[in-house]
Design an enzyme around this catalytic site. Sequence first.
Site, PDB file in Angstrom:
ATOM      1  N   GLU A 165       0.855  -1.186   0.000  1.00  0.00           N
ATOM      2  CA  GLU A 165       0.000   0.000   0.000  1.00  0.00           C
ATOM      3  C   GLU A 165       0.890   1.235   0.000  1.00  0.00           C
ATOM      4  O   GLU A 165       1.893   1.298   0.717  1.00  0.00           O
ATOM      5  CB  GLU A 165      -0.915   0.017   1.216  1.00  0.00           C
ATOM      6  CG  GLU A 165      -1.815   1.249   1.279  1.00  0.00           C
ATOM      7  CD  GLU A 165      -2.742   1.261   2.484  1.00  0.00           C
ATOM      8  OE1 GLU A 165      -3.510   2.232   2.625  1.00  0.00           O
ATOM      9  OE2 GLU A 165      -2.699   0.299   3.279  1.00  0.00           O
ATOM     10  N   ASN A 212      -4.473   5.186  -2.226  1.00  0.00           N
ATOM     11  CA  ASN A 212      -5.709   5.643  -1.593  1.00  0.00           C
ATOM     12  C   ASN A 212      -6.336   6.785  -2.388  1.00  0.00           C
ATOM     13  O   ASN A 212      -5.646   7.740  -2.776  1.00  0.00           O
ATOM     14  CB  ASN A 212      -5.423   6.105  -0.165  1.00  0.00           C
ATOM     15  CG  ASN A 212      -5.024   4.952   0.737  1.00  0.00           C
ATOM     16  OD1 ASN A 212      -5.859   4.150   1.126  1.00  0.00           O
ATOM     17  ND2 ASN A 212      -3.740   4.864   1.054  1.00  0.00           N
ATOM     18  N   GLU A 253      -7.728   2.118  -3.405  1.00  0.00           N
ATOM     19  CA  GLU A 253      -8.489   1.823  -2.190  1.00  0.00           C
ATOM     20  C   GLU A 253      -9.371   3.016  -1.843  1.00  0.00           C
ATOM     21  O   GLU A 253      -8.909   4.155  -1.805  1.00  0.00           O
ATOM     22  CB  GLU A 253      -7.538   1.520  -1.031  1.00  0.00           C
ATOM     23  CG  GLU A 253      -6.643   0.312  -1.273  1.00  0.00           C
ATOM     24  CD  GLU A 253      -5.771  -0.022  -0.074  1.00  0.00           C
ATOM     25  OE1 GLU A 253      -5.974   0.598   0.997  1.00  0.00           O
ATOM     26  OE2 GLU A 253      -4.890  -0.884  -0.200  1.00  0.00           O
ATOM     27  N   ASP A 291     -11.945  -0.132   1.404  1.00  0.00           N
ATOM     28  CA  ASP A 291     -11.012  -0.071   2.532  1.00  0.00           C
ATOM     29  C   ASP A 291     -11.765   0.006   3.858  1.00  0.00           C
ATOM     30  O   ASP A 291     -12.884   0.525   3.925  1.00  0.00           O
ATOM     31  CB  ASP A 291     -10.108   1.151   2.357  1.00  0.00           C
ATOM     32  CG  ASP A 291      -8.850   1.064   3.208  1.00  0.00           C
ATOM     33  OD1 ASP A 291      -8.585  -0.001   3.791  1.00  0.00           O
ATOM     34  OD2 ASP A 291      -8.127   2.073   3.278  1.00  0.00           O
ATOM     35  N   GLU A 320      -6.218  -6.261   7.497  1.00  0.00           N
ATOM     36  CA  GLU A 320      -5.368  -5.174   7.976  1.00  0.00           C
ATOM     37  C   GLU A 320      -5.038  -5.343   9.458  1.00  0.00           C
ATOM     38  O   GLU A 320      -5.800  -5.948  10.208  1.00  0.00           O
ATOM     39  CB  GLU A 320      -6.058  -3.824   7.782  1.00  0.00           C
ATOM     40  CG  GLU A 320      -6.346  -3.460   6.341  1.00  0.00           C
ATOM     41  CD  GLU A 320      -7.013  -2.104   6.223  1.00  0.00           C
ATOM     42  OE1 GLU A 320      -6.332  -1.162   5.780  1.00  0.00           O
ATOM     43  OE2 GLU A 320      -8.198  -1.974   6.564  1.00  0.00           O
TER      44      GLU A 320
END
Length: 401
Positions: free
Chosen positions: A177, A235, A267, A297, A353
């Site tokens: 990420e 993101n 995401e 997410d 996560e």
Amino acid sequence: MIRSLRVLILQNHPMHRMIAVEQLRAMDCTQVYVARDGASALALLRTLGAVDVIICDMNMEGMDGLEFLRHVDESHLACGVILFNLMAADLRWSVQQLLALSGLKILGDLGQPMKLQSFAILLRQYIELRDGYIASDSTATNLPSLEMIQEGLCENMFKPFYQPKFNLSNFVPCGAEVLARWDHPVLGVLMPADFLPLIAKYDLLDELFAQIFEQGVAFQAHLLLRGYRLQLSYNLDAQQLLSLELAGRIKDILYRYALPATLVTFELLETGLIGDSRASMENMIRLRMMGCGLAIDDFGTGYSSLQRLCDFPFNQIKLDMHFISNMDLPVYRAAITSTLAMAKALNMTMIVEGVESDMQRRQLVQLGCTLGQGYWYAKPMAHLAMIQWLNEADTGCIKHF
């Protein structure tokens, strides 16, 4: 130090009150106050003033612990709370969730009987928390201004950091990420909390995303030339999806660096997808048509998870770390397994996560999960550190935190 703490013990059982007092005195805590019911405890606090910590029994005649703590919160009569009760585990958890909505810091739940070691740990954690807040308050004036952020964007000070994702069973990295960091020449590396609120307020998200995305794509293209296909996820804020130019700009950058769109995932926070928008839907469909992935997410934290999975073209679920940190509770284990089953039925991948320990990793494998992300495996790192980390991963030399 524990000696400096002001502690109130609210417990309606005389023996339990006595044990709690003795344990506190054994830890050299000298400012200890006691009460046997909520009404007398409130009267005492209004005379003494605020205390640091309340050790609170939840099951009391008359005013119960919830009502008492609501009055304490409203009058700012304490900073932290340690729960002390015999309730069932699921009910204790619900109580903690309710109290977390207040301004009180829930330090923990001792259950009964109390253990001196747990008692001391919770009080020391409170001291660390209190001192941390004092330290952060003292540096609050050093936070960046809008002018500093604009200068940072003009000078390309914002950099991508990469946090690897991995296979829970064989530890093989499966991507990373991309997280924004501000490499400030004076303040050092700043976290998103230091600059994102102001960037969002002044509509600078597109500028920030453009810098982070282009640097990340250039990094991916560099690795690809060396035979390493690194899958990266970026993101996106829901507001950015309202621009009909978004998908086109992303396509242009990918074309310029000759990077396959299949190596890129975006995401989106579930809580940001509040209303249906033609522009948002069009952007998401165009990104998927290009070959990009779309991940929902922090899944499970919003109010319309299933609806969003049905309405939008996601192909990945990122399960919020809240579920993993509470895996000891049966209801959370059930939520993890049911979400995994749903992802498989919808032909989606699921990434967990917040994997912070090997025990959590092993429990997730037992539940059938395959992909994870978290500090146990790797922390976010700059691109040079990421290259070194990937080289070590290839040689099997990765050391987990």
